[in-house]
Motif scaffolding. Structure first.
Motif, PDB file in Angstrom:
ATOM      1  N   PRO A 303       0.836  -1.208   0.000  1.00 37.44           N
ATOM      2  CA  PRO A 303       0.000   0.000   0.000  1.00 37.44           C
ATOM      3  C   PRO A 303       0.870   1.258   0.000  1.00 37.44           C
ATOM      4  O   PRO A 303       2.094   1.186   0.171  1.00 37.44           O
ATOM      5  CB  PRO A 303      -0.798  -0.117   1.299  1.00 37.44           C
ATOM      6  CG  PRO A 303       0.035  -0.980   2.180  1.00 37.44           C
ATOM      7  CD  PRO A 303       0.780  -1.925   1.283  1.00 37.44           C
ATOM      8  N   GLN A 304       0.237   2.400  -0.219  1.00 34.06           N
ATOM      9  CA  GLN A 304       0.955   3.666  -0.191  1.00 34.06           C
ATOM     10  C   GLN A 304       1.634   3.838   1.173  1.00 34.06           C
ATOM     11  O   GLN A 304       0.989   3.753   2.210  1.00 34.06           O
ATOM     12  CB  GLN A 304      -0.034   4.826  -0.429  1.00 34.06           C
ATOM     13  CG  GLN A 304       0.608   6.188  -0.623  1.00 34.06           C
ATOM     14  CD  GLN A 304       1.352   6.303  -1.950  1.00 34.06           C
ATOM     15  OE1 GLN A 304       1.037   5.616  -2.904  1.00 34.06           O
ATOM     16  NE2 GLN A 304       2.365   7.154  -1.972  1.00 34.06           N
ATOM     17  N   PRO A 305       2.945   4.086   1.177  1.00 34.72           N
ATOM     18  CA  PRO A 305       3.643   4.154   2.473  1.00 34.72           C
ATOM     19  C   PRO A 305       3.273   5.395   3.279  1.00 34.72           C
ATOM     20  O   PRO A 305       3.045   6.478   2.726  1.00 34.72           O
ATOM     21  CB  PRO A 305       5.123   4.199   2.065  1.00 34.72           C
ATOM     22  CG  PRO A 305       5.127   4.751   0.673  1.00 34.72           C
ATOM     23  CD  PRO A 305       3.859   4.254   0.039  1.00 34.72           C
ATOM     24  N   ARG A 306       3.189   5.222   4.589  1.00 34.18           N
ATOM     25  CA  ARG A 306       2.982   6.322   5.516  1.00 34.18           C
ATOM     26  C   ARG A 306       3.938   6.130   6.693  1.00 34.18           C
ATOM     27  O   ARG A 306       3.977   5.053   7.286  1.00 34.18           O
ATOM     28  CB  ARG A 306       1.545   6.346   6.032  1.00 34.18           C
ATOM     29  CG  ARG A 306       0.514   6.749   4.986  1.00 34.18           C
ATOM     30  CD  ARG A 306      -0.891   6.590   5.540  1.00 34.18           C
ATOM     31  NE  ARG A 306      -1.898   7.021   4.572  1.00 34.18           N
ATOM     32  CZ  ARG A 306      -3.199   6.801   4.700  1.00 34.18           C
ATOM     33  NH1 ARG A 306      -3.642   6.152   5.766  1.00 34.18           N
ATOM     34  NH2 ARG A 306      -4.052   7.223   3.792  1.00 34.18           N
ATOM     35  N   ASN A 307       4.659   7.165   7.006  1.00 34.59           N
ATOM     36  CA  ASN A 307       5.622   7.074   8.104  1.00 34.59           C
ATOM     37  C   ASN A 307       5.321   8.151   9.136  1.00 34.59           C
ATOM     38  O   ASN A 307       5.237   9.336   8.806  1.00 34.59           O
ATOM     39  CB  ASN A 307       7.053   7.249   7.574  1.00 34.59           C
ATOM     40  CG  ASN A 307       7.435   6.144   6.598  1.00 34.59           C
ATOM     41  OD1 ASN A 307       7.356   4.977   6.935  1.00 34.59           O
ATOM     42  ND2 ASN A 307       7.836   6.518   5.395  1.00 34.59           N
ATOM     43  N   TYR A 308       5.149   7.723  10.375  1.00 29.50           N
ATOM     44  CA  TYR A 308       4.856   8.650  11.456  1.00 29.50           C
ATOM     45  C   TYR A 308       6.025   8.664  12.440  1.00 29.50           C
ATOM     46  O   TYR A 308       6.697   7.652  12.639  1.00 29.50           O
ATOM     47  CB  TYR A 308       3.585   8.231  12.191  1.00 29.50           C
ATOM     48  CG  TYR A 308       2.387   8.079  11.283  1.00 29.50           C
ATOM     49  CD1 TYR A 308       1.839   9.189  10.643  1.00 29.50           C
ATOM     50  CD2 TYR A 308       1.815   6.832  11.054  1.00 29.50           C
ATOM     51  CE1 TYR A 308       0.746   9.052   9.797  1.00 29.50           C
ATOM     52  CE2 TYR A 308       0.722   6.686  10.218  1.00 29.50           C
ATOM     53  CZ  TYR A 308       0.191   7.801   9.591  1.00 29.50           C
ATOM     54  OH  TYR A 308      -0.882   7.661   8.744  1.00 29.50           O
TER      55      TYR A 308
END
Length: 828
Positions: A303-308
């Protein structure tokens, strides 16, 4: 002068001519000397090649001399960490070597990491050779400052090693990602903007968690409740069922911390990081969503990467929640600091049951309520990430609120009391919204996912095989390049090795990086901390050979892992069949340690054990029984870790005495309340000590004495006796003080002079002389004791022996005025 006062007491000389500090080392070196102790406890440190040895404490310089005078192993280095006051005294007294060799350094607690960086600590870490050692001062713990020195050093080093491990420890994340491929079917993205305009509460495991429950129950129907998985026990106790649970930790310990979450599968959704420990993921019976990538390499299925920002589950949960459309997110049990009683976690946790946090971290934060609270380096380092998340939430017009007065004050996080927060009524429950947002999941959907996963595994498997073939050839080329078994070197193999490296870099870029990441720790072990020493031809040959062997072996190991996980994917496909191979399925469950997955299998079959062959039914029943035992298990490795690590008697005593000496009466009272609530060993004994100290502060000396006399726990006996002695001296009750001093002298030679002095004051001068005589036979350079004995002998008329002691002092210190004055009297 050897009797100059300073924070670590006076210097004595033992029969071996070693000068030492009794206040630091007690009588450890008085009779035997330091050599035997260092050899026993620290001997292996000398012989280990390529190690960075970190040693808090110098044992009054003796340990430094011992290391400097030894022939240490090649490329090993030593950093001693010492209090600046002690270092100054050691230099004044010439108790340190005139020059330190290049491989030895001494630094203060504030400077040691800088020196460690100069000594290439990262390179030593890469080869797994950073080793902390306790000096005898730390091992014995006679002086509290050395216990504190070790605690602060150990915590700082631990954080450094964790951060380094996260840099290179990618394998566990990759491995757990692969093990979760079958279950990681739906990304958390499906909940994007589902809860527009609504209020959510995110429940963490901090001490203020209990404050949330009444408000949550009151507003439950109008609220989206999210929680970290480790508080499932507390939520079950409060009859609160969250809409979502979050968990991220790949390590096995998370299972026992969070296993009660498995009981919430009917009315909660599980949001797991892609690399969560598979035992939780694999035995979850409800719907789940995953955060992060599906595969640990570039894939169209990711999936589209998300980094927090932030490495904790609370940070990642807050980051995910910020995408879901909420207008307001309330943080509950999100303290990032300790409670006034010293607790780090909420009621019902293993940590709270163990007792309050006992290591002095020296880190403090301002709370929402305006007071300062102690915190750990873990919590302290998590604060900047929470601030970043608050900024991110604000950019999406989300208000972040933490109602706990005892929580750390964070910029961007509003503080309002629970009474000020109201929830608007909603027509549809959050659980109904989740059900509407989730894609339908049928057996066909699961099979389609499993087939896609297997195809991707086969694709990457072929590419890894190509890399393994090339690296295996490079190993052979390296051997031929340098010549083996009587054959001369042949440099044509150097050209082929360059071609192989070019192919790996240009044609197999993605997979060669994957293979290197898989064994990054082994590759980094090729680092050599001592960059100044020239490489021999043999070392150059061996490093080149080892490089390609690691490359080849990493590809081989990764292939095996791919095959193991392909087998698991095939077992999941087997579960979907009308007539599955139960033997193969159950073998996989046992291998994975997932007996609770039997319930998932039976739910898919729409049956119980009735239509299963008897032999197989017994195996199924055994696994179901194993799961019940697993869920009921309370004595875990993590619980034992908490007891040993968080509640050691020495650490508790050290913290208690530090608060007393600093006059922190209120903190000491709160800490006692925390001890009372915990389950630490001999907690009643610590309560006697603390009550005694509090009574002393209140000048209720009779009560203090009663408390101290109740102490029988060995690690606290000396402390209790010393406090009694101080009180009796303050009250000028010399006979009672003398009786206590006698008991102290029986435990430590250090107390002989005090005992002798009290005997003299109470009129027993003959016995006082005998005690002084016994003491000075062992401790030959305590001029204070020798002078007092000389004066006492003078008073008793024994001028010959009195002269002897004066002359002994003057032999070693010609300018000792008091000894000269007494001798003049004796010779007049």
């Amino acid at each position: 002068m050897s009797d100059t006062p300073f924070p670590f007491g006076s210097i004595l000389t033992n029969t071996f001519g070693e000068r030492y500090f009794p206040a630091v080392n007690g009588e450890t070196f008085s009779k035997t000397g330091s050599e035997s102790f260092f050899h026993r406890y620290l001997g292996p440190m000398i012989d280990r090649k390529d190690f960075l040895n970190l040693i808090p404490g110098t044992d009054g310089g003796l340990l430094v001399h011992w290391v400097v005078n030894k022939e240490t192993a090649q490329d090993s280095r030593f950093i001693f960490i010492e209090h600046p006051e002690m270092l100054q005294r050691l230099r004044e007294e010439n108790l340190l070597p005139d020059e330190l060799p290049d491989h030895v350094a001494i630094a203060t607690p504030d400077e040691w990491m800088k020196k460690a960086e100069e000594f290439a600590i990262k390179d030593y870490f890469y080869i797994g050779n950073v080793r902390p050692w306790r000096s005898m001062a730390v091992i014995d713990g006679f002086h509290e400052d050395y216990v504190k020195l070790w605690n602060s050093f150990d915590e700082y080093l631990g954080q450094f090693l964790i951060s380094m491990g996260q840099e290179i420890g990618s394998r566990i994340f990759m491995l757990k990602c692969l093990e979760n491929l079958s279950e990681n079917r739906t990304p958390v993205h499906v909940l994007d903007q589902v809860f527009k305009g609504r209020t959510a509460i995110l429940l963490g495991g901090g001490p203020s968690l209990d404050e949330c429950f009444d408000w949550v129950r009151k507003n439950r129907d109008h609220l989206t409740v999210m929680a970290v998985a480790r508080i499932a026990v507390q939520l079950a106790r409060e009859n609160i069922v969250p809409d979502m649970f979050f968990a991220i930790d790949p390590h096995d310990i998370i299972f026992h911390q969070s296993k009660q979450v498995l009981e919430f599968h009917q009315k909660s959704i599980f949001v797991n990081m892609y690399h969560l420990n598979p035992r939780l993921v694999g035995m979850w019976r409800g719907r789940s969503l995953y955060m992060g990538n599906l595969f640990p390499w570039v894939s169209p299925l990711n999936p589209q990467p998300r980094n927090y920002p932030g490495i904790t589950v609370s940070h990642q949960a807050l980051g995910a929640a910020a995408e879901m459309g909420f207008s307001r997110i309330i943080l509950g049990g999100f303290d990032l600091c300790f409670s006034k009683e010293g607790f780090t976690h909420a009621r019902g946790s293993v940590e709270m049951a163990t007792g309050p946090y006992v290591h002095r971290s020296e880190l403090w934060v301002e709370t929402n309520g305006g007071w300062r609270a102690e915190t750990s380096s873990d919590f302290f380092n998590a604060i900047p990430a929470l601030k970043q998340l608050a900024v991110y939430a604000k950019s999406k017009e989300i208000e972040i609120i933490n109602p706990a007065a005892a929580a750390a004050k964070i910029e961007g996080v509003a503080w309002r009391s629970w009474d000020e927060i109201a929830c608007d009524p909603v027509d549809t429950t959050s659980w109904d919204l989740i059900q509407q947002a989730l894609p339908e999941e049928t057996s066909s959907d699961r099979i389609r996912h499993l087939q896609q996963v297997e195809e991707e595994l086969l694709r990457i498997r072929k590419a890894i095989r190509d890399v393994r073939k090339l690296t295996a050839e490079a190993v052979d080329c390296n051997k031929s390049l340098f010549g083996r078994k009587g054959k001369p070197p042949d440099f044509k193999y150097k050209k082929r090795m360059d071609e192989i490296e070019n192919i790996l870099d240009k044609e197999h870029t993605e997979v060669s990086r994957l293979v290197k990441r898989w064994s990054v720790g082994e590759f980094l072990k090729l680092s050599r901390p001592n960059k100044d020493r020239e490489w021999s031809d043999a070392e150059i040959e061996n490093i080149g050979l080892r490089y390609y062997e690691i490359y080849r072996d990493s590809a081989t190991d990764l292939l095996k892992t791919i095959d193991d996980n392909r087998a698991r994917v095939q077992v999941r496909q087997e579960e979907e069949k009308p007539s599955p191979n139960l033997k193969r399925i159950l073998e996989q469950y046992q291998k994975d340690g997932q007996p609770g997955r039997v319930a998932i299998l039976l739910a898919k079959r729409g049956s119980d054990l009735a239509d299963v062959p008897e032999k197989m039914a017994k195996r199924l029943q055994t696994l179901e029984d194993d799961f019940i035992v697993l869920m009921q298990q309370t004595e875990t490795d993590y619980k034992e870790h908490c007891k040993n690590r968080l509640a050691s008697p020495q650490a508790v005593r050290s913290k208690v005495m530090a608060m007393f000496q600093n006059g922190e009466v209120e903190r000491l009272q709160h800490f006692m309340e925390g001890v009372q609530q915990g389950t630490m060993e001999e907690k009643e004994q610590f309560i006697h000590l603390i009550r005694g100290l509090l009574s002393e502060k209140a000048s209720d000396f009779d009560q203090a004495l009663r408390c101290y006399r109740l102490i029988s726990f060995e690690p606290l006996i000396l402390e209790g006796l010393q406090r009694q002695l101080i009180i009796y001296l303050r009250l000028e009750e010399l006979v009672s003080a003398c009786a206590v001093a006698s008991r102290l002298a029986g435990n430590s030679l250090l107390h002989y002079p005090l005992y002798a002095g009290l005997l003299q004051l109470t009129g027993d001068k003959v016995k006082a002389i005998a005690v002084y005589r016994d003491y000075t036979r062992v401790i030959k350079n305590d001029f204070i004791a020798m002078l007092k004995m000389g004066q006492l002998l003078f008073e008793q008329g024994d001028w010959v022996e009195a002269k002897y002691y004066c002359n002994e002092i003057l032999k070693k210190d010609e300018g000792h005025k008091a000894a000269r004055l007494l001798l003049d009297k004796l010779e007049a």
